[in-house]
Design an enzyme around this catalytic site. Structure first.
Site, short mmCIF file in Angstrom:
data_model
loop_
_atom_site.label_atom_id
_atom_site.label_comp_id
_atom_site.label_asym_id
_atom_site.label_seq_id
_atom_site.Cartn_x
_atom_site.Cartn_y
_atom_site.Cartn_z
N ASP A 117 0.83 -1.20 0.00
CA ASP A 117 0.00 0.00 0.00
C ASP A 117 0.88 1.26 0.00
OD1 ASP A 117 -2.21 1.62 -0.03
OD2 ASP A 117 -2.62 1.45 2.12
N GLN A 173 -3.18 -5.35 5.71
CA GLN A 173 -3.11 -4.28 6.71
C GLN A 173 -4.10 -4.59 7.83
OE1 GLN A 173 -3.60 -1.52 3.34
NE2 GLN A 173 -2.19 -0.13 4.38
N ASP A 223 -1.94 9.00 10.06
CA ASP A 223 -2.55 8.31 8.93
C ASP A 223 -3.86 7.63 9.32
OD1 ASP A 223 -2.26 7.14 6.17
OD2 ASP A 223 -2.36 5.29 7.34
N GLU A 269 -4.97 13.41 9.13
CA GLU A 269 -5.30 12.99 7.77
C GLU A 269 -6.71 12.41 7.79
OE1 GLU A 269 -5.41 10.19 4.18
OE2 GLU A 269 -5.00 9.41 6.17
N ASP A 291 -2.70 9.93 -3.01
CA ASP A 291 -3.97 9.20 -3.03
C ASP A 291 -4.88 9.69 -4.15
OD1 ASP A 291 -3.60 7.35 -0.99
OD2 ASP A 291 -4.23 8.76 0.56
C1 GLC Z 1 -4.05 6.86 4.19
C2 GLC Z 1 -3.01 6.91 3.10
C3 GLC Z 1 -3.35 5.92 2.03
C4 GLC Z 1 -3.44 4.57 2.65
C5 GLC Z 1 -4.39 4.55 3.84
C6 GLC Z 1 -4.17 3.33 4.66
O1 GLC Z 1 -5.27 7.30 3.77
O2 GLC Z 1 -2.92 8.21 2.59
O3 GLC Z 1 -2.42 5.95 1.00
O4 GLC Z 1 -3.90 3.66 1.69
O5 GLC Z 1 -4.17 5.60 4.72
O6 GLC Z 1 -2.98 3.40 5.39
C1 GLC Z 2 -10.55 6.77 1.87
C2 GLC Z 2 -10.20 7.09 3.25
C3 GLC Z 2 -8.91 7.84 3.29
C4 GLC Z 2 -7.85 7.15 2.48
C5 GLC Z 2 -8.29 6.82 1.12
C6 GLC Z 2 -7.25 5.99 0.45
O1 GLC Z 2 -10.91 7.92 1.20
O2 GLC Z 2 -11.20 7.85 3.88
O3 GLC Z 2 -8.49 7.97 4.60
O4 GLC Z 2 -6.75 7.96 2.33
O5 GLC Z 2 -9.49 6.13 1.19
O6 GLC Z 2 -7.46 5.95 -0.93
#
Ligand code: GLC
Ligand code: GLC
Length: 649
Positions: free
Chosen positions: A143, A254, A286, A328, A393
């Site tokens: 990821d 994860q 995160d 975030e 993202d």
């Molecule tokens: C956050 C990161 C994203 C990741 C997710 C899980 O949103 O920006 O890239 O997939 O968390 O860790």
């Molecule tokens: C969703 C989650 C965000 C994450 C993203 C990853 O939008 O809310 O936290 O970064 O997915 O693509």
């Protein structure tokens, strides 16, 4: 019962049986003083979440030992910064701050190589770098590093913890803050905790959410959102080895951490302090919205998630007060705001501004942007936004449905339109984006793509369309221009600064091709930096455009840094008498005023000059063009995609 009295007795008892001999005399004093200030809050939060468990106080005592050890490991140079930051804690509201986020391998490609990139960062004016997760992670798909196997070890190809510490100190000497990810909602299934759980160790199985059958997962799933429906349906993964269902909000590798277990809170605090002690100025929290689960809810933004983050914040205040949290939370705007507080997260991404800037480019209209920001832009003076346009993202359309409906916009249809527009399926669209996480059950979808491709550069270059190229460059500068001026830390996403196009090579990579976010994870190579720094001349239309973007951003950043009104100041979102224009005012305590006027359409626009009356002056200067703008009666004219940064003379 009184919390204050209880907490002070509790602290006394804990201190009486905690060995502080590993601390210097001075540090022991600092430690006890800081505990006096912050322990009452920590106590309140900790007992709120864990007080009903028989072993709560045992774990609280252990936590204090973890904090002590964190302070023992904190280097003198960092303690010095702690003291400086305690004296001027609001550095992050300063006009000097400009951030950039990048993956080490896409910019370095190693940590040691990054020392040579400092001149590039400085040429652009960057004062804050967020290194995307660089911790040890599973081979293949991890990821993008957000599946952490070891917080205390870097990916071997990038370097070592020593290399990272060395980089942190070089950056610091150059006035650049280091920001690291604190990925605490989950670990990878290769973390030692997960491995012990897989070996059947009950203690570590309790670090995660494991279920023997589908009964409880089914109950939760009735109300959960699916985050990556393209890789797996639902939020749980069956693990053959232990024959259990594992809670996996994101990818199946994860594993969500179980914060109802105080041992998890303590263990992760220790990892957090390790990251703070590397020399980071901020930690990016995160996926923080997901850390608390409550049956019958969507398990996002739960009250106890906030309480836990506040508890982490207390821990940081005690050990590493120079370090701040960045939220975030890519969620509903009302929920985003709830994480922003001096005692929770001092910084927060601004996903609403991001999404609505893109919306305004697509629709050429600013009503939704204006109305939404009027409602949701104001935050505490002790905190600040991190304003961004693109990141690693996807773009999710996280605006408030209620605000949209008030304006007669159907939220579902409008999101459909935005997805169509940015994936180039809408006739006449300038954008080249890729759909992401399409959910076959409810039609949800998000969008991936680089700044340049989404702004139309990819299509225009393909068609050799000079006007299209010009418009694409102007769109990029317009979006970033708002982030530089509206209030907060602007955060560039590396490769945007030289307008790089989508990178489709991930489609040939087995470990990446199912995750379209890789289309916007783009390397910045030696040729790019040489071009940007003027060491080579542009030799194609694409390079001419890249250079225009770099120079345009550089100029705006330079300008931002010259006027304090871009820093500590209030923001007032104003109504424009033209639906294609977006207008806001910045005003600081010294009486300085800046009016920003933006045209989101490819046609000339005019506004009534009475707008300038808000500046209360006889003439103004547009800081971007250097031109004087008079107060005469004629309308104010804006060229296609032009923005004005008007300072009162
Ligand atoms: C956050 C990161 C994203 C990741 C997710 C899980 O949103 O920006 O890239 O997939 O968390 O860790
Ligand atoms: C969703 C989650 C965000 C994450 C993203 C990853 O939008 O809310 O936290 O970064 O997915 O693509």
């Amino acid at each position: 019962m009184s919390y204050a009295a209880d907490s002070s007795i509790c602290l006394e008892r804990i201190l009486a049986s905690t060995d502080l001999s590993g601390l210097t005399k001075k540090d022991a004093k600092t430690f006890t003083q800081r505990l006096k200030v912050h322990f009452p809050r920590l106590f309140e939060h900790y007992t709120y979440v864990y007080g009903h468990q028989y072993d709560c106080y045992f774990h609280l005592q252990k936590l204090i030992e973890i904090l002590r050890d964190g302070l023992i490991s904190r280097k003198p140079a960092l303690k010095k910064i702690d003291n400086e930051r305690l004296k001027s804690p609001l550095w992050y509201r300063d006009e000097q701050q400009v951030g950039m986020a990048f993956y080490v391998d896409l910019m370095g490609p190693t940590l040691n190589d990054l020392h040579d990139k400092i001149p590039y960062l400085k040429a652009l004016g960057v004062t804050y770098v967020h290194l995307m997760p660089l911790y040890d992670a599973p081979q293949g798909d991890s990821d993008g590093g957000y599946a952490v196997s070891n917080y205390r070890k870097e990916k071997p190809v990038l370097g070592t913890v020593k290399d990272l510490e060395k980089l942190a100190s070089s950056l610091q000497k150059e006035g650049i803050n280091l920001v690291l990810d604190f990925v605490f909602n989950h670990t990878s299934d290769e973390h030692t905790w997960a491995k012990a759980a897989l070996d059947g160790d009950k203690r570590y199985q309790n670090y995660y959410y494991l279920f023997d059958d589908r009964t409880i997962p089914d109950q939760y799933e009735e109300t959960l959102r699916e985050i990556f429906p393209q890789v797996r349906r639902g939020s749980f993964t069956f693990n053959e080895q232990i024959e259990k269902w594992v809670w996996t909000t994101f990818n199946s590798f994860q594993w969500d951490l179980n914060y109802s277990n105080p041992e998890v809170f303590n263990a992760i605090t220790s990892e957090m302090l390790f990251l703070a002690n590397i020399g980071s100025a901020a930690l990016r929290l995160d996926a923080l919205a997901f850390i608390w689960k409550e049956v019958g809810t969507n398990c996002e933004n739960q009250e106890k998630a906030h309480v836990l983050i506040q508890a982490f914040n207390c821990c940081l205040q005690i050990v590493a007060p120079a370090v701040v949290f960045k939220s975030e939370a890519i969620v509903h705007p009302d929920e985003v705001l709830k994480y922003i507080d001096k005692e929770e997260c001092q910084l927060s991404y601004n996903p609403l501004l991001m999404a609505l800037l893109w919306n305004s480019l697509a629709t050429r209209k600013t009503r939704l942007l204006t109305h939404s920001l009027k409602k949701s832009f104001a935050i505490s003076n002790e905190c600040t936004w991190v304003n961004y346009v693109r990141c690693h993202d996807d773009i999710g359309w996280t605006f408030d449905d209620a605000v949209a409906s008030q304006l007669g916009i159907n939220p579902f249809d409008h999101r459909y339109f935005l997805n169509q527009f940015y994936t180039g399926r809408f006739e006449g669209s300038f954008a080249n984006g890729v759909p992401f996480a399409e959910n076959p059950s409810n039609g949800d979808c998000r969008v991936c793509g680089s700044l340049a491709s989404l702004c139309g550069l990819e299509g225009a270059l393909k068609n050799d369309d000079a006007q299209g190229i010009d418009e694409a460059v102007k769109r990029m500068l317009l979006l970033y221009g708002v982030t530089f001026s509206i209030g907060g830390i602007p955060l560039l996403y590396s490769s945007d600064e030289i307008g790089k196009l989508n990178d489709y090579s991930y489609r040939q990579d087995e470990s990446k091709k199912h995750d379209d976010r890789w289309v916007n994870r783009i390397a910045v190579n030696e040729e790019d930096t040489a071009l940007a720094l003027g060491q080579t001349a542009p030799s194609s239309k694409a390079e001419v455009a890249s250079l225009r973007v770099f120079k345009g951003l550089q100029k705006m950043i330079e300008t931002r840094k010259q006027y304090s009104v871009f820093g500590h100041a209030q923001t007032h979102i104003l109504d424009a008498d033209n639906q294609h224009c977006f207008v806001f005012m910045r005003e600081n305590d010294g009486g300085e005023k800046l009016l920003v006027v933006c045209n989101f359409s490819e046609h000339k626009q005019q506004l009534q000059r009475s707008l300038l009356a808000t500046l209360n002056c006889t003439s103004t200067t547009d800081l971007l063009s250097g031109e004087t703008v008079s107060m005469e009666a004629a309308p104010l004219l804006l060229a296609p995609y032009q923005q004005l940064w008007l300072l009162a003379n």
